[in-house]
Design a protein around this motif. Structure first.
Motif, PDB file in Angstrom:
ATOM      1  N   ILE A  45       0.733  -1.216  -0.140  1.00 14.94           N
ATOM      2  CA  ILE A  45      -0.048   0.183   0.003  1.00 14.94           C
ATOM      3  C   ILE A  45       0.855   1.243   0.238  1.00 14.94           C
ATOM      4  O   ILE A  45       0.699   2.027  -0.790  1.00 14.94           O
ATOM      5  N   ALA A  46       1.836   1.303   0.962  1.00 15.00           N
ATOM      6  CA  ALA A  46       2.800   2.544   0.954  1.00 15.00           C
ATOM      7  C   ALA A  46       4.155   2.296   0.143  1.00 15.00           C
ATOM      8  O   ALA A  46       4.830   1.289   0.665  1.00 15.00           O
ATOM      9  N   ASP A  47       4.357   2.899  -0.722  1.00 19.80           N
ATOM     10  CA  ASP A  47       5.483   2.745  -1.525  1.00 19.80           C
ATOM     11  C   ASP A  47       6.414   4.055  -1.337  1.00 19.80           C
ATOM     12  O   ASP A  47       6.340   4.498  -0.305  1.00 19.80           O
ATOM     13  N   GLU A  48       7.460   4.264  -2.189  1.00 22.56           N
ATOM     14  CA  GLU A  48       8.367   5.230  -1.919  1.00 22.56           C
ATOM     15  C   GLU A  48       7.510   6.862  -2.034  1.00 22.56           C
ATOM     16  O   GLU A  48       8.033   7.667  -1.531  1.00 22.56           O
ATOM     17  N   THR A  49       6.402   6.789  -2.432  1.00 22.13           N
ATOM     18  CA  THR A  49       5.704   7.918  -2.481  1.00 22.13           C
ATOM     19  C   THR A  49       5.036   8.140  -1.366  1.00 22.13           C
ATOM     20  O   THR A  49       4.513   9.441  -0.952  1.00 22.13           O
ATOM     21  N   TRP A  50       4.682   7.441  -0.176  1.00 25.14           N
ATOM     22  CA  TRP A  50       4.093   7.484   0.833  1.00 25.14           C
ATOM     23  C   TRP A  50       5.277   7.782   2.022  1.00 25.14           C
ATOM     24  O   TRP A  50       5.481   6.867   2.738  1.00 25.14           O
ATOM     25  N   ASN A  51       5.251   9.078   2.193  1.00 19.42           N
ATOM     26  CA  ASN A  51       6.564   9.317   3.253  1.00 19.42           C
ATOM     27  C   ASN A  51       5.679   9.361   4.513  1.00 19.42           C
ATOM     28  O   ASN A  51       4.564  10.024   4.956  1.00 19.42           O
ATOM     29  N   ARG A 111       2.155  11.369  -1.340  1.00 15.81           N
ATOM     30  CA  ARG A 111       0.683  10.995  -0.924  1.00 15.81           C
ATOM     31  C   ARG A 111       0.288  11.258   0.530  1.00 15.81           C
ATOM     32  O   ARG A 111      -0.645  11.450   0.901  1.00 15.81           O
ATOM     33  N   CYS A 112       1.417  11.367   1.413  1.00 14.53           N
ATOM     34  CA  CYS A 112       1.115  11.874   2.910  1.00 14.53           C
ATOM     35  C   CYS A 112       1.432  13.400   3.172  1.00 14.53           C
ATOM     36  O   CYS A 112       1.198  13.874   4.262  1.00 14.53           O
ATOM     37  N   GLU A 113       1.323  14.217   2.056  1.00 14.44           N
ATOM     38  CA  GLU A 113       1.381  15.677   2.014  1.00 14.44           C
ATOM     39  C   GLU A 113       2.275  16.329   3.090  1.00 14.44           C
ATOM     40  O   GLU A 113       2.020  16.913   4.095  1.00 14.44           O
ATOM     41  N   THR A 114       3.549  15.958   2.678  1.00 18.85           N
ATOM     42  CA  THR A 114       4.596  16.329   3.549  1.00 18.85           C
ATOM     43  C   THR A 114       5.452  17.191   3.128  1.00 18.85           C
ATOM     44  O   THR A 114       6.434  18.127   3.869  1.00 18.85           O
ATOM     45  N   ASN A 115       5.490  17.621   1.843  1.00 20.73           N
ATOM     46  CA  ASN A 115       6.333  18.583   1.308  1.00 20.73           C
ATOM     47  C   ASN A 115       5.618  19.631   0.492  1.00 20.73           C
ATOM     48  O   ASN A 115       5.004  19.299  -0.727  1.00 20.73           O
TER      49      ASN A 115
END
Length: 530
Positions: free
Chosen positions: A247-253, A472-476
């Motif tokens: 579910i969480a790949d490298e785009t899910w920080n 995906r997690c809106e960190t940047n």
């Protein structure tokens, strides 16, 4: 071995059949499979990673089973708030268009499917204007408000009995527990139609795991000590499990722990003793919810209906951060307690996302969503990445049921559906990942999603911009790098807001901060009496 002679009468009969084939109805020659039944299961205030099949440590074997033989959506969204989610689900409109069914110009799923030959059933939380029997449901059991005592059925705010069986006040028995009762009546309603060959639509709206934290003791006992390691360690474990599940790949920080939440290690023994049981009871509530979904699955299997029933399961919003406490009983679990966990555990339940219920960030809107339909879903056990929203449920059911969406109801024009059908993506036929933009606005938190771009703002704060395909997690926040994208999306949002009656960005920016506390004051609450 000697050859068997075919009797002359059989030859004549076969010839007669072959000659008559061209005259047979095309419908008889190519009989279509019966229309699917629909079950929409909505749970209340559950975090993104609470289920086992979404990385959690809570025991949810029945929902995990639906996921392994169905689809898990990883980009499905709600409206971040209880009644607003239910309004969009029921109508296929943005919640501002119906004002939670207080305004005309809408039709419910039940009102659309009933004329198409469906039995329409509901059990659980309504939390909208009017009552279900007034909005197309043949049978109803549940409560009309937003929050109840799980053991008494009384409304949490007023103390009134808002429990109903159809249009009648329902007197709660002594052995009542709402999660069990909601399932009991759902199965009873299905049994009533055993001799009825019409398909059914069941809206099953559980109040678990919404506060207050109430669960049977045998379920709580399973989780004693499971959360002693604290929220920081559980967040780490959940994130790792999300990666293992794909579910969480490298785009899910993994987002940072909420800045207002302490580290678990910094708490005193007394603070941990107060906070730890909250998560134990919450987990027990999710566990009991899963047990009841297992009962429903068993019933569908025993009656031969499971394969041709499309089941959706999702939460009405993300984990709830708002502390609740009435009275001085600090131990959750029993019907005498009146407490909720706060942002400390909610931050963990939403791993790896930012923010919570009511916010337009993913911690408020992104929900685990399971679709199960053996007769229709081919890619079982897979992940679905199509960006979707509650407003898509209505057009999906309308298409699959062969129903007609009305242009009028009670002499009033009905707004056209705002979503897109997910029928193709459920059946593995989706060829394009583009869709109409998705919008959110509640309590001055607001956002727009268009393709991979998301523009989002908290109440009283300015816009933030994210590329969801990379973050995906809106960190940047990359709004300074892409001002033209932000400008285009901001214009789109304000145009939408004016069209549907939502608040524009300027109005949200000039609003007041929320006065709801997201944290218990531990120093004050646990202070030794003088």
């Amino acid at each position: 071995m000697p050859k068997r002679r075919v009797p002359v009468r059989c030859v004549i009969a076969l010839a007669t059949v072959l000659v008559s084939l061209p005259c047979l109805s095309p419908t008889l020659l190519a009989a279509k499979p019966s229309r699917p039944n629909f079950i929409v299961i909505v749970c209340d205030d559950m975090g993104f990673s609470d289920l086992g099949c979404y990385g959690g440590e809570i025991d949810t074997p029945n929902l995990d089973r639906l996921a392994s033989s169905g689809l898990r959506f990883v980009d499905f969204h709600n409206n971040a708030k209880c009644s607003e989610t239910r309004a969009s689900l029921m109508t296929g409109l943005w919640h501002q268009q119906s004002k939670n069914l207080k305004k005309p110009g809408n039709a419910t799923i039940a009102e659309v499917l009933k004329p198409a030959g469906y039995r329409t059933l509901m059990s659980g939380k309504w939390h909208l204007a009017g009552e279900p029997p007034e909005r197309g449901f043949d049978r109803y059991f549940g409560f009309l408000g937003g929050c109840i005592n799980f053991f008494t059925g009384n409304d949490w705010g007023s103390g009134e009995n808002l429990m109903r069986l159809d249009r009648n006040v329902f007197d709660v028995p002594d052995d009542f527990y709402s999660t069990d009762a909601i399932t009991d009546y759902a199965i009873d309603f299905l049994n009533e139609g055993e001799s009825d060959d019409r398909p059914f639509f069941l809206y099953l709206a559980h109040n678990a795991p919404h506060f207050p934290l109430h669960a049977p003791e045998e379920d709580i006992a399973k989780y004693r000590g499971r959360y002693r390691v604290g929220w920081d360690e559980i967040r780490r474990r959940r994130y790792q499990r999300l990666q293992e599940l794909g579910i969480a790949d490298e785009t899910w920080n993994l987002s940072d722990r909420d800045s207002k939440v302490e580290s678990w290690d910094s708490l005193t023994a007394k603070e941990r003793e107060f906070l730890e049981p909250m998560m134990e009871v919450y987990a027990a509530m999710v566990d009991r919810l899963d047990q009841n979904i297992g009962r429903l699955i068993d019933h569908l299997e025993s009656t031969g209906q499971l394969n041709n029933t499309l089941i959706f399961f999702f939460s009405d919003n993300g984990a709830c951060p708002y502390q609740r406490l009435k009275g001085d009983m600090l131990v959750p679990g029993s019907g005498d307690s009146d407490i909720a966990y706060d942002a400390r555990w909610a931050n963990m339940c939403n791993t790896p996302l930012r923010n919570y219920k009511q916010y337009a960030h993913h911690g408020g809107t992104l929900t685990p969503m399971i679709a199960h339909w053996p007769n229709g879903i081919q890619d079982t056990g897979g992940l679905n990445h199509f960006p979707s929203h509650l407003v898509d449920i209505m057009p999906t059911l309308v298409e699959l049921a062969g129903a007609t969406y009305p242009t009028q109801r009670n002499g009033q024009d009905v707004f056209p559906m705002e979503g897109v059908s997910l029928a193709a993506t459920l059946q593995g036929k989706e060829t394009s990942r583009q869709r109409k933009p998705i919008y959110w606005e509640f309590a001055n938190n607001h956002a727009v999603r268009d393709g991979n771009w998301k523009l989002v703002a908290e109440r009283t704060k300015d816009w933030e911009l994210y590329d969801i395909s990379r973050d995906r997690c809106e960190t940047n926040n990359i709004i300074e790098q892409y001002p033209d994208v932000a400008k285009r999306l901001a214009k789109s949002y304000d145009q939408w807001a004016k069209r549907v009656g939502a608040k524009t960005h300027a109005k949200c920016l000039n609003s007041s901060p929320s006065n709801q506390s997201q944290l218990f004051n531990l120093d004050k609450l646990l202070r030794d009496p003088q």
